[in-house]
Design an enzyme around this catalytic site. Sequence first.
Site, PDB file in Angstrom:
ATOM      1  N   ARG A  53       0.856  -1.180   0.000  1.00  0.00           N
ATOM      2  CA  ARG A  53       0.000   0.000   0.000  1.00  0.00           C
ATOM      3  C   ARG A  53       0.892   1.229   0.000  1.00  0.00           C
ATOM      4  O   ARG A  53       2.098   1.141   0.141  1.00  0.00           O
ATOM      5  CB  ARG A  53      -1.046   0.000   1.130  1.00  0.00           C
ATOM      6  CG  ARG A  53      -0.710  -0.609   2.441  1.00  0.00           C
ATOM      7  CD  ARG A  53       0.344   0.082   3.234  1.00  0.00           C
ATOM      8  NE  ARG A  53       0.125   1.515   3.334  1.00  0.00           N
ATOM      9  CZ  ARG A  53       1.062   2.402   3.573  1.00  0.00           C
ATOM     10  NH1 ARG A  53       2.323   2.024   3.747  1.00  0.00           N
ATOM     11  NH2 ARG A  53       0.808   3.681   3.649  1.00  0.00           N
ATOM     12  N   ARG A  87      -7.461  -0.481  -6.884  1.00  0.00           N
ATOM     13  CA  ARG A  87      -7.797   0.606  -5.960  1.00  0.00           C
ATOM     14  C   ARG A  87      -8.032   1.864  -6.807  1.00  0.00           C
ATOM     15  O   ARG A  87      -7.310   2.091  -7.778  1.00  0.00           O
ATOM     16  CB  ARG A  87      -6.667   0.858  -4.936  1.00  0.00           C
ATOM     17  CG  ARG A  87      -6.452  -0.309  -3.969  1.00  0.00           C
ATOM     18  CD  ARG A  87      -5.524   0.052  -2.827  1.00  0.00           C
ATOM     19  NE  ARG A  87      -6.203   0.856  -1.821  1.00  0.00           N
ATOM     20  CZ  ARG A  87      -5.577   1.400  -0.773  1.00  0.00           C
ATOM     21  NH1 ARG A  87      -4.265   1.246  -0.627  1.00  0.00           N
ATOM     22  NH2 ARG A  87      -6.253   2.105   0.112  1.00  0.00           N
ATOM     23  N   GLN A 188      -2.011   2.611   9.908  1.00  0.00           N
ATOM     24  CA  GLN A 188      -0.728   2.754   9.200  1.00  0.00           C
ATOM     25  C   GLN A 188       0.277   3.542  10.033  1.00  0.00           C
ATOM     26  O   GLN A 188       1.483   3.280   9.985  1.00  0.00           O
ATOM     27  CB  GLN A 188      -0.946   3.469   7.852  1.00  0.00           C
ATOM     28  CG  GLN A 188      -1.624   2.638   6.786  1.00  0.00           C
ATOM     29  CD  GLN A 188      -3.118   2.876   6.757  1.00  0.00           C
ATOM     30  OE1 GLN A 188      -3.733   3.186   7.773  1.00  0.00           O
ATOM     31  NE2 GLN A 188      -3.716   2.707   5.600  1.00  0.00           N
ATOM     32  N   ASP A 229      -2.180  10.887  -2.390  1.00  0.00           N
ATOM     33  CA  ASP A 229      -2.563   9.820  -3.319  1.00  0.00           C
ATOM     34  C   ASP A 229      -2.937  10.373  -4.686  1.00  0.00           C
ATOM     35  O   ASP A 229      -2.852   9.663  -5.685  1.00  0.00           O
ATOM     36  CB  ASP A 229      -3.712   8.999  -2.729  1.00  0.00           C
ATOM     37  CG  ASP A 229      -3.187   8.168  -1.571  1.00  0.00           C
ATOM     38  OD1 ASP A 229      -3.090   8.714  -0.451  1.00  0.00           O
ATOM     39  OD2 ASP A 229      -2.825   7.000  -1.804  1.00  0.00           O
ATOM     40  N   ASN A 239      -5.588  12.440   0.267  1.00  0.00           N
ATOM     41  CA  ASN A 239      -4.668  11.642   1.081  1.00  0.00           C
ATOM     42  C   ASN A 239      -5.492  10.886   2.113  1.00  0.00           C
ATOM     43  O   ASN A 239      -6.722  10.998   2.176  1.00  0.00           O
ATOM     44  CB  ASN A 239      -3.609  12.539   1.730  1.00  0.00           C
ATOM     45  CG  ASN A 239      -2.490  11.739   2.380  1.00  0.00           C
ATOM     46  OD1 ASN A 239      -1.942  10.820   1.749  1.00  0.00           O
ATOM     47  ND2 ASN A 239      -2.174  12.015   3.620  1.00  0.00           N
ATOM     48  N   LYS A 240      -4.817  10.111   2.920  1.00  0.00           N
ATOM     49  CA  LYS A 240      -5.470   9.239   3.911  1.00  0.00           C
ATOM     50  C   LYS A 240      -6.534   9.970   4.720  1.00  0.00           C
ATOM     51  O   LYS A 240      -6.327  11.116   5.114  1.00  0.00           O
ATOM     52  CB  LYS A 240      -4.381   8.663   4.828  1.00  0.00           C
ATOM     53  CG  LYS A 240      -4.863   7.746   5.924  1.00  0.00           C
ATOM     54  CD  LYS A 240      -5.735   6.604   5.435  1.00  0.00           C
ATOM     55  CE  LYS A 240      -5.113   5.770   4.335  1.00  0.00           C
ATOM     56  NZ  LYS A 240      -6.074   4.855   3.691  1.00  0.00           N
TER      57      LYS A 240
HETATM   58  O1  MRU Z   1      -4.554   3.190   2.131  1.00  0.00           O
HETATM   59  P1  MRU Z   1      -3.077   3.441   1.997  1.00  0.00           P
HETATM   60  O2  MRU Z   1      -2.292   2.939   3.161  1.00  0.00           O
HETATM   61  O3  MRU Z   1      -2.544   2.969   0.674  1.00  0.00           O
HETATM   62  O4  MRU Z   1      -2.963   5.038   2.012  1.00  0.00           O
HETATM   63  C1  MRU Z   1      -1.688   5.604   1.916  1.00  0.00           C
HETATM   64  C2  MRU Z   1      -1.697   7.082   2.043  1.00  0.00           C
HETATM   65  O5  MRU Z   1      -2.720   7.712   2.146  1.00  0.00           O
HETATM   66  C3  MRU Z   1      -0.375   7.765   1.933  1.00  0.00           C
HETATM   67  O6  MRU Z   1      -0.377   8.940   2.702  1.00  0.00           O
HETATM   68  C4  MRU Z   1      -0.117   8.125   0.466  1.00  0.00           C
HETATM   69  O7  MRU Z   1      -0.302   7.005  -0.355  1.00  0.00           O
HETATM   70  C5  MRU Z   1       1.239   8.650   0.255  1.00  0.00           C
HETATM   71  S1  MRU Z   1       2.448   7.380   0.472  1.00  0.00           S
HETATM   72  C6  MRU Z   1       3.967   7.969   0.017  1.00  0.00           C
END
Ligand code: MRU
Length: 338
Positions: A53, A87, A188, A229, A239-240
């Site tokens: 991920r 995704r 995470q 993202d 982003n997350k």
């Molecule tokens: O659901 P995930 O763990 O893939 O989400 C990841 C994030 O939101 C990160 O902040 C983003 O991908 C940047 S990673 C360099």
Amino acid sequence: MQTLEHHDTIRAVAWTDGALRLLDQRRLPFVETWLDCRSADEVAIAIRDLVVRGAPAIGIAAAWGVVLAARQNADLDAAIARLRAARPTAVNLMWALDRMRARIAAGADTAALEREAQSIQDEDLAANRRMGELGAALIAAGSSVLTHCNTGSLATAGFGTALGVIRAGFAAGKIAQVYAGETRPWLQGARLTMWELLRDGIPAKLIADSAASHLMKSGAVQWVIVGADRIAANGDTANKIGTYQLAIAARHHGVKFMVVAPSSTVDMQTATGDGIDIELRDPAELFAVGGQRTVVEGAQAWNPVFDVTPHELIDAIVTERGAIERPDRARLRAVFGA
Ligand code: MRU
């Protein structure tokens, strides 16, 4: 102070002639186990299930998935379609697959596709190192920072985006203390970022996601530093989940807000954050902690796993092409074209 090499010891995605080896991020930090993917479909499932991920890492994994399909003489269009559907939010996935598709259209053989996937991986590592320098340059000596999710070596080819800035900033004596939000529901921050920071000997304190505003009000942090993202053409940044509320709190408390992402995360085809597809995951992810059910049977839940931070709340977007302060459509266009 430590050297940057000391801070770059994890590789979560490794090509081992004939198989893609992934560090299983579902089991960290207590179990370090590797999963070998031998087909594009196995890679797509690993991306969907979060074995791998982080936006850059899933793009790299998908590129190797195309190589696996080519080695098996599989239908490449079908393989790319399944990888693309794994995704929806991180544009790095689509970007890497478009790059592989362009090489296929130009007549590339399997060896050439392998070289392209390796280039995608190598370029990401180089971009992270450059972003580390550029982002750290914005930070005053002795600062403390808050980060969210995991943006480190696990989420990239190595070193990391926001965590790369933190690594470079710590090595340069700019960053004294890091706070990491847990990042519910998948944790995470708690499981992955704390693991990376402790391995590197960087002073790190975990906070509950809900402690962030209180932390900022106390004056303990000068920057919030996050990854991305997908960055739309006007700078709006997906982003997350939880990033948006950090940006609102940061602006309220006079804390600076930095987004760090390679140019493969910039999507100039999407005009604003409203056009970004936000992944909804299984509500069951909210019903348990560490495999232990915490919510009454029969409960319902809503589980969006990304949100969009409006560009007005972002002080700087750092890519390997430079730092864009107070990002907007014109400033992104000046760096990334139309
Ligand atoms: O659901 P995930 O763990 O893939 O989400 C990841 C994030 O939101 C990160 O902040 C983003 O991908 C940047 S990673 C360099």
